[in-house]
Design a protein around this motif. Structure first.
Motif, PDB file in Angstrom:
ATOM      1  N   GLU A 273      -4.721   4.006   8.125  1.00 48.24           N
ATOM      2  CA  GLU A 273      -4.353   3.969   6.706  1.00 48.24           C
ATOM      3  C   GLU A 273      -5.581   4.328   5.878  1.00 48.24           C
ATOM      4  OE1 GLU A 273      -1.769   0.889   4.303  1.00 48.24           O
ATOM      5  OE2 GLU A 273      -3.857   0.212   4.295  1.00 48.24           O
ATOM      6  N   LEU A 284      -4.828  15.498  -0.516  1.00 49.22           N
ATOM      7  CA  LEU A 284      -5.133  14.284   0.223  1.00 49.22           C
ATOM      8  C   LEU A 284      -6.050  14.626   1.393  1.00 49.22           C
ATOM      9  CD1 LEU A 284      -1.533  12.769   0.341  1.00 49.22           C
ATOM     10  CD2 LEU A 284      -3.365  12.185  -1.260  1.00 49.22           C
ATOM     11  N   PRO A 294       2.203  12.057   4.709  1.00 47.76           N
ATOM     12  CA  PRO A 294       2.607  10.693   4.354  1.00 47.76           C
ATOM     13  C   PRO A 294       3.752  10.719   3.354  1.00 47.76           C
ATOM     14  CG  PRO A 294       0.634  11.290   3.166  1.00 47.76           C
ATOM     15  CD  PRO A 294       0.934  12.435   4.087  1.00 47.76           C
ATOM     16  N   GLU A 295       4.204   9.551   2.975  1.00 45.41           N
ATOM     17  CA  GLU A 295       5.307   9.445   2.014  1.00 45.41           C
ATOM     18  C   GLU A 295       4.878  10.025   0.659  1.00 45.41           C
ATOM     19  OE1 GLU A 295       8.263   5.955   0.194  1.00 45.41           O
ATOM     20  OE2 GLU A 295       6.625   5.467   1.577  1.00 45.41           O
ATOM     21  N   ASN A 296       5.818  10.699  -0.002  1.00 46.13           N
ATOM     22  CA  ASN A 296       5.590  11.306  -1.323  1.00 46.13           C
ATOM     23  C   ASN A 296       4.469  12.339  -1.295  1.00 46.13           C
ATOM     24  OD1 ASN A 296       7.602   9.748  -2.616  1.00 46.13           O
ATOM     25  ND2 ASN A 296       6.179   8.031  -2.810  1.00 46.13           N
ATOM     26  N   ALA A 307      -0.374  15.671  -2.582  1.00 47.25           N
ATOM     27  CA  ALA A 307       0.486  14.680  -3.230  1.00 47.25           C
ATOM     28  C   ALA A 307       1.345  15.364  -4.281  1.00 47.25           C
ATOM     29  CB  ALA A 307      -0.368  13.587  -3.871  1.00 47.25           C
ATOM     30  N   ARG A 315      -5.034   5.429  -4.132  1.00 47.35           N
ATOM     31  CA  ARG A 315      -3.841   5.871  -3.403  1.00 47.35           C
ATOM     32  C   ARG A 315      -3.956   5.443  -1.942  1.00 47.35           C
ATOM     33  NH1 ARG A 315       0.016  10.206  -3.614  1.00 47.35           N
ATOM     34  NH2 ARG A 315       1.310   9.967  -1.758  1.00 47.35           N
ATOM     35  N   GLN A 316      -2.989   4.664  -1.463  1.00 43.14           N
ATOM     36  CA  GLN A 316      -2.953   4.252  -0.071  1.00 43.14           C
ATOM     37  C   GLN A 316      -1.833   5.008   0.643  1.00 43.14           C
ATOM     38  OE1 GLN A 316      -2.575  -0.061  -0.027  1.00 43.14           O
ATOM     39  NE2 GLN A 316      -4.742  -0.282   0.465  1.00 43.14           N
ATOM     40  N   TYR A 317      -2.126   5.506   1.838  1.00 45.27           N
ATOM     41  CA  TYR A 317      -1.101   6.209   2.599  1.00 45.27           C
ATOM     42  C   TYR A 317      -1.428   6.099   4.083  1.00 45.27           C
ATOM     43  CZ  TYR A 317      -4.645   9.919   2.115  1.00 45.27           C
ATOM     44  OH  TYR A 317      -5.812  10.640   2.101  1.00 45.27           O
ATOM     45  N   GLN A 318      -0.394   6.123   4.899  1.00 43.72           N
ATOM     46  CA  GLN A 318      -0.527   5.984   6.347  1.00 43.72           C
ATOM     47  C   GLN A 318      -0.309   7.333   7.011  1.00 43.72           C
ATOM     48  OE1 GLN A 318       2.302   2.898   7.305  1.00 43.72           O
ATOM     49  NE2 GLN A 318       0.833   1.266   6.831  1.00 43.72           N
TER      50      GLN A 318
END
Length: 478
Positions: A273, A284, A294-296, A307, A315-318
């Motif tokens: 993450e 990103l 990642p999402e979105n 993004a 901004r957090q993303y996995q």
């Protein structure tokens, strides 16, 4: 008091000159639209003698704000702010019928001219902006009840504008010499600080990362689900730069969004993450190479992540990545052509050197080895790199022989392309500091890095980091 046609034409011309200082940075559709407004309005006013209806002006203002938000993501910052200012200035012409309207428009035109200096402050461009003030002062002079020149009003107004500018120069020079200057401008905007935080622009010119590489502020934090990759494997991919104009690398060339470059995993997946600091940029960062967006967010064909909006807050993303991989074993012919393209008339010595290696019968691997040996033999890694000339790669390879990651990756890719090996520049981050207490990897702005990828038959895109040939400690220990 109503404007006569001569006064209005001077006003429209001044507005055009003010907008012209921004044309190179505006989207093409907006630049063309704004340039056409002035002549259309001059023709319409001469034909009808009336202002444009408010029922048209108001929707145009709303539409301008809407398209700028769609294009830039918001209306704040240097780029969207100046685009909005240019649009509003030209739309002001649609209602300018009185002396009062013209003076307000000219004051706003002066602001638009000044804002061009937020982007570049070179001596040549600054002088051009100062000369554009002649038209503005001439227009203001034409608004006076008794213009200075009656026989040749236009020439007289321009002459008066030039004289007024000359009278103001001594005061400007005195202010420049004796008024203290701040380390950052009073008109600093969000984008100014975003440049300092990220440094990862979609344009890379050798020497442009100098300030970034001494900036220890955080860029991102990474939490791993399992084993933490070794320092030498911590390449965080941000942008892939394909296009070279002789001095800078960009990704301006258009490529239809077809299939992604295929990935054949050669190692287990790494799950993690990322917490990305605000950048005011849409791209990103991911551990090289990501498997899915990642999402979105979306992934382009060369596995660059974007993004939906600019990153203006944490901004957090996995993500899932593989550190060992084969990327795009079968290259698209259009990508091959793009990855071999070089501008005409630049760096003749570098091109001749690469072609000499080929003429000696060296295959792709031996050409790559020759380039690495060249760097390792007589080059120096330094953040105090000398300035480069027009033929930047020639100057670097045969004269200065000193620089950092941008210089080496740029020169390496040019040599590969000249030898017939498809190659491209990748920018991002490399390394990081492990925080055992917080159990995360801290990547700072000073970890910004640029490397190369070459396409080899049977192996696909392979990462090559010429910086490692000069300064292995930069890669192994950070």
């Amino acid at each position: 008091m109503r404007l006569d046609q001569r006064q209005f034409n001077l006003l429209a011309g001044t507005a055009l000159i003010a907008v012209a200082t921004h044309l190179m940075r505006l989207p093409p559709w907006l630049a063309v639209s704004l340039v056409l407004i002035a002549p259309w309005r001059m023709w319409s006013r001469q034909r009808t003698g009336k202002a444009i209806s408010v029922w048209l002006r108001v929707p145009l203002v709303i539409a301008l704000v809407a398209v700028i938000i769609v294009t830039y993501g918001n209306i704040f910052g240097r780029e969207p702010g100046t685009a909005l200012a240019c649009g509003l200035l030209m739309l002001k012409l649609l209602e300018s019928e009185k002396i009062r309207d013209a003076r307000a428009a000219l004051g706003f035109a002066a602001f638009v001219m000044m804002s061009a200096l937020l982007f570049t402050q070179t001596m040549g461009f600054t002088l051009l902006v100062c000369l554009s003030l002649v038209a503005l002062l001439a227009a203001l002079n034409a608004l006076q009840p008794a213009p200075l020149a009656r026989r040749h009003p236009l020439l007289g107004n321009l002459r008066s504008g030039l004289l007024l500018l000359g009278f103001g120069l001594p005061l400007a020079i005195a202010a420049f010499l004796f008024v203290p200057r701040l380390s950052s401008p009073l008109w600093g905007s969000p984008d100014t600080f975003a440049d300092a935080r990220t440094g990862l622009n979609d344009r890379m010119t050798p020497g442009s990362m100098t300030e970034l590489l001494v900036d220890d502020t955080p860029a991102l934090r990474v939490h791993f689900d399992g084993e933490v990759p070794a320092n030498s494997a911590r390449y965080f991919r941000a942008l892939v730069l394909w296009d070279f104009d002789g001095s800078s690398w960009t990704r301006e060339g258009w490529r239809p969004q077809l299939d992604l470059e295929t990935v054949e995993a050669g190692s287990a997946e790494t799950r993690y993450e990322i917490t990305l600091e605000p950048t005011n940029r849409p791209w990103l960062v991911a551990l090289d190479v990501p498997l899915a967006p990642p999402e979105n967010a979306r992934m382009t064909y060369d596995r660059t992540l974007y993004a939906r909006n600019r990153i203006d807050q944490l901004r957090q993303y996995q993500l899932r990545s593989v550190l060992g991989y084969r990327l795009d074993e079968s290259i698209d012919p259009r990508d091959r052509a793009r990855a071999l393209r070089l501008p005409d008339g630049f760096n003749p010595k570098s091109l001749a050197l690469a072609r000499q290696w080929r003429a000696e019968g060296r295959d792709d691997n031996r050409v790559i080895q020759a380039a690495m040996e060249l760097f390792n033999a007589s080059f120096t890694y330094t953040l105090s790199a000398p300035m480069l000339g027009r033929d930047s790669v020639d100057d670097f390879l045969f004269n200065t022989r000193a620089g950092y990651c941008e210089h080496y990756s740029s020169a390496f890719v040019v040599l590969m392309r000249a030898a017939g090996i498809p190659a491209r520049v990748v920018t991002g981050y490399q390394g990081g500091w492990w925080n055992a207490l917080g159990n995360y990897l801290l990547v700072r702005q000073s970890d910004a890095h640029a490397w190369a990828e070459v396409w080899l038959q049977g192996r696909g895109w392979v990462r090559m980091d010429p910086t490692a040939a000069i300064n292995p400690a930069r890669i192994e220990a950070g």
